[in-house]
Design a protein around this motif. Structure first.
Motif, PDB file in Angstrom:
ATOM      1  N   LEU A   6       0.740  -1.324  -0.017  1.00 64.60           N
ATOM      2  CA  LEU A   6      -0.230   0.042   0.063  1.00 64.60           C
ATOM      3  C   LEU A   6       0.870   1.226   0.107  1.00 64.60           C
ATOM      4  N   LEU A   7       2.037   1.165   0.656  1.00 68.83           N
ATOM      5  CA  LEU A   7       2.945   2.361   0.933  1.00 68.83           C
ATOM      6  C   LEU A   7       3.457   2.660  -0.253  1.00 68.83           C
ATOM      7  N   GLU A   8       4.062   1.599  -1.071  1.00 69.97           N
ATOM      8  CA  GLU A   8       4.588   1.546  -2.167  1.00 69.97           C
ATOM      9  C   GLU A   8       3.943   2.313  -3.414  1.00 69.97           C
ATOM     10  N   GLU A   9       2.503   1.967  -3.351  1.00 74.04           N
ATOM     11  CA  GLU A   9       1.601   2.642  -4.143  1.00 74.04           C
ATOM     12  C   GLU A   9       1.490   4.120  -3.911  1.00 74.04           C
ATOM     13  N   LYS A  10       1.322   4.488  -2.634  1.00 77.20           N
ATOM     14  CA  LYS A  10       1.098   5.783  -2.449  1.00 77.20           C
ATOM     15  C   LYS A  10       2.503   6.589  -2.638  1.00 77.20           C
ATOM     16  N   GLU A  11       3.602   5.919  -2.346  1.00 79.31           N
ATOM     17  CA  GLU A  11       4.853   6.483  -2.820  1.00 79.31           C
ATOM     18  C   GLU A  11       5.112   6.904  -4.469  1.00 79.31           C
ATOM     19  N   GLN A  12       4.497   5.951  -5.278  1.00 73.76           N
ATOM     20  CA  GLN A  12       4.490   6.244  -6.796  1.00 73.76           C
ATOM     21  C   GLN A  12       3.583   7.612  -6.912  1.00 73.76           C
ATOM     22  N   GLU A  13       2.402   7.809  -6.214  1.00 74.14           N
ATOM     23  CA  GLU A  13       1.437   8.675  -6.448  1.00 74.14           C
ATOM     24  C   GLU A  13       2.020  10.144  -6.142  1.00 74.14           C
ATOM     25  N   VAL A  14       3.057  10.205  -4.734  1.00 73.22           N
ATOM     26  CA  VAL A  14       3.654  11.105  -4.437  1.00 73.22           C
ATOM     27  C   VAL A  14       4.601  11.784  -5.268  1.00 73.22           C
ATOM     28  N   LEU A  15       5.551  10.712  -5.818  1.00 75.63           N
ATOM     29  CA  LEU A  15       6.467  10.974  -6.810  1.00 75.63           C
ATOM     30  C   LEU A  15       6.064  11.557  -7.947  1.00 75.63           C
ATOM     31  N   GLU A  16       4.870  11.125  -8.415  1.00 77.09           N
ATOM     32  CA  GLU A  16       4.156  11.781  -9.742  1.00 77.09           C
ATOM     33  C   GLU A  16       3.727  13.099  -9.475  1.00 77.09           C
ATOM     34  N   LYS A  17       3.232  13.475  -8.022  1.00 75.49           N
ATOM     35  CA  LYS A  17       2.736  14.844  -7.804  1.00 75.49           C
ATOM     36  C   LYS A  17       4.015  15.768  -7.449  1.00 75.49           C
TER      37      LYS A  17
ATOM     38  N   LYS B  61       6.803  20.237 -10.111  1.00 67.70           N
ATOM     39  CA  LYS B  61       8.121  20.612 -10.594  1.00 67.70           C
ATOM     40  C   LYS B  61       7.908  21.295 -11.923  1.00 67.70           C
ATOM     41  N   LEU B  62       6.828  20.707 -12.950  1.00 73.32           N
ATOM     42  CA  LEU B  62       6.537  21.288 -13.924  1.00 73.32           C
ATOM     43  C   LEU B  62       5.794  22.598 -13.944  1.00 73.32           C
ATOM     44  N   LEU B  63       4.954  22.522 -12.843  1.00 77.63           N
ATOM     45  CA  LEU B  63       4.163  23.568 -12.676  1.00 77.63           C
ATOM     46  C   LEU B  63       4.878  24.842 -12.207  1.00 77.63           C
ATOM     47  N   LEU B  64       6.027  24.515 -11.360  1.00 72.97           N
ATOM     48  CA  LEU B  64       6.807  25.477 -10.989  1.00 72.97           C
ATOM     49  C   LEU B  64       7.716  26.181 -12.087  1.00 72.97           C
ATOM     50  N   LYS B  65       8.046  25.366 -12.976  1.00 74.71           N
ATOM     51  CA  LYS B  65       8.755  25.766 -14.164  1.00 74.71           C
ATOM     52  C   LYS B  65       7.856  26.822 -14.903  1.00 74.71           C
ATOM     53  N   LYS B  66       6.642  26.306 -15.186  1.00 79.39           N
ATOM     54  CA  LYS B  66       5.901  27.127 -16.024  1.00 79.39           C
ATOM     55  C   LYS B  66       5.465  28.402 -15.205  1.00 79.39           C
ATOM     56  N   ILE B  67       5.453  28.545 -14.144  1.00 78.05           N
ATOM     57  CA  ILE B  67       5.038  29.941 -13.164  1.00 78.05           C
ATOM     58  C   ILE B  67       6.565  30.851 -13.299  1.00 78.05           C
ATOM     59  N   GLN B  68       7.750  29.949 -13.347  1.00 76.27           N
ATOM     60  CA  GLN B  68       8.834  31.067 -13.501  1.00 76.27           C
ATOM     61  C   GLN B  68       8.941  31.458 -15.083  1.00 76.27           C
ATOM     62  N   ILE B  69       8.570  30.685 -15.883  1.00 78.40           N
ATOM     63  CA  ILE B  69       8.419  31.359 -17.642  1.00 78.40           C
ATOM     64  C   ILE B  69       7.648  32.261 -17.561  1.00 78.40           C
TER      65      ILE B  69
ATOM     66  N   ASP C  50       4.453  18.847 -22.188  1.00 78.19           N
ATOM     67  CA  ASP C  50       5.394  18.346 -20.920  1.00 78.19           C
ATOM     68  C   ASP C  50       4.470  17.619 -19.907  1.00 78.19           C
ATOM     69  N   ARG C  51       3.280  16.865 -20.254  1.00 76.85           N
ATOM     70  CA  ARG C  51       2.426  16.202 -19.373  1.00 76.85           C
ATOM     71  C   ARG C  51       1.734  16.944 -18.400  1.00 76.85           C
ATOM     72  N   LEU C  52       1.783  18.378 -18.692  1.00 74.86           N
ATOM     73  CA  LEU C  52       1.239  19.014 -17.589  1.00 74.86           C
ATOM     74  C   LEU C  52      -0.385  19.227 -17.976  1.00 74.86           C
ATOM     75  N   LYS C  53      -1.093  18.419 -16.752  1.00 76.86           N
ATOM     76  CA  LYS C  53      -2.472  18.420 -16.923  1.00 76.86           C
ATOM     77  C   LYS C  53      -3.427  19.447 -16.487  1.00 76.86           C
ATOM     78  N   LYS C  54      -4.663  18.844 -16.444  1.00 78.61           N
ATOM     79  CA  LYS C  54      -5.857  19.933 -15.759  1.00 78.61           C
ATOM     80  C   LYS C  54      -6.107  20.927 -16.794  1.00 78.61           C
ATOM     81  N   ALA C  55      -5.568  21.095 -18.055  1.00 75.96           N
ATOM     82  CA  ALA C  55      -5.948  22.235 -18.856  1.00 75.96           C
ATOM     83  C   ALA C  55      -5.013  22.128 -20.108  1.00 75.96           C
TER      84      ALA C  55
END
Length: 264
Positions: A79-90, A95-103, A149-154
């Motif tokens: 269960l923790l390994e599954e959650k770990e993968q989710e956290v890594l994806e977040k 990181k991508l979102l931060l990069k977009k903000i900086q741009i 860049d795999r940025l989701k939601k929009a």
């Protein structure tokens, strides 16, 4: 033994949270039959801290209830390994979102520096991921979403470049290409690479606040031709237009576009 107030205080949870855990059968403190007061022992404390941990890592109440019934060490580890993968994806997403903000912050500086100003600048390499006949070609947006860049939601419209081809008689072609920037460390290049070492570069303002909603392409074209003639540049018959920023004034949009016009 501890009272509900004492437990709430030293564990930093509210009384309502403790009662909620109890209601969901995640906690079972002893209760005085006469006055209804709850008493918590050290095992109850272990239960609360464990449930808090699972809630903090966003494990659903239903899953925690299942854990309470029976779960092996291996099961918890899985269960923790599954959650770990989710956290890594977040983390990667953030990181991508931060990069977009900086741009976009950098784009704000560009606007202040280059609005209405023409300079010679390189158009750095971009990879062409696809084409769209027009920005209203909604059925083609899936390709765009896969190329951002795999940025989701929009749908990230900053991955679009408007391309205009022209000659001395006027416009020959007007289309949109879907692109991504090519970084120095990029290796997985699949599409055509586009770059121009010398371009007339400027930022222009569009939008209803500044233009009243009128098409200003002919004004921009005249300005480009004028600057090129004054500086002795030969235009190659191409313009690449990128949306930098949209803001609002009196409820009307102000759109800032950067333009690369290849020259010789």
């Amino acid at each position: 033994m501890y009272t509900i107030g004492q437990v709430a205080k030293f564990l930093g949870v509210s009384r309502d949270t403790l009662k909620f855990y109890e209601k969901k059968e995640l906690l079972n403190p002893k209760q005085n039959s006469e006055n209804g007061y709850r008493k918590y022992n050290h095992l109850d404390i272990y239960d609360i801290t464990t449930v808090n941990f699972y809630r903090e890592i966003d494990i659903e109440i239903k899953k925690i209830q299942e854990l309470r019934k029976s779960k092996s060490i291996e099961g918890i580890q899985s269960l923790l390994e599954e959650k770990e993968q989710e956290v890594l994806e977040k983390i990667e997403y953030n990181k991508l979102l931060l990069k977009k903000i900086q741009i976009v912050k950098e784009d704000c500086e560009k606007i202040k520096k280059y609005l209405g100003v023409y300079v010679v600048k390189e158009m750095k390499p971009i990879e062409i991921k696809g084409e769209m006949e027009h920005y209203t070609s909604y059925d083609e947006y899936d390709t765009l979403k896969e190329s951002t860049d795999r940025l989701k939601k929009a749908v990230i419209l900053t991955s679009l470049r408007r391309v205009i081809r022209f000659n001395d008689e006027g416009m020959l072609e007007d289309k949109f290409i879907i692109v991504r920037k090519v970084e120095d460390f990029d290796k997985a290049i699949e599409g055509e690479i586009l770059s121009h070492p010398r371009c007339l570069y400027t930022i222009v303002e569009d939008g209803r606040w500044s233009t009243g909603g009128k098409n200003t392409d002919h004004i921009v074209e005249a300005s480009i031709r004028k600057v090129a003639k004054e500086k002795g540049y030969e235009l190659l018959g191409l313009v690449y237009i990128n949306l930098l920023l949209t803001t609002y004034e009196e409820g009307l949009e102000r759109v800032f576009l950067e333009m690369y016009v290849p020259i010789r």
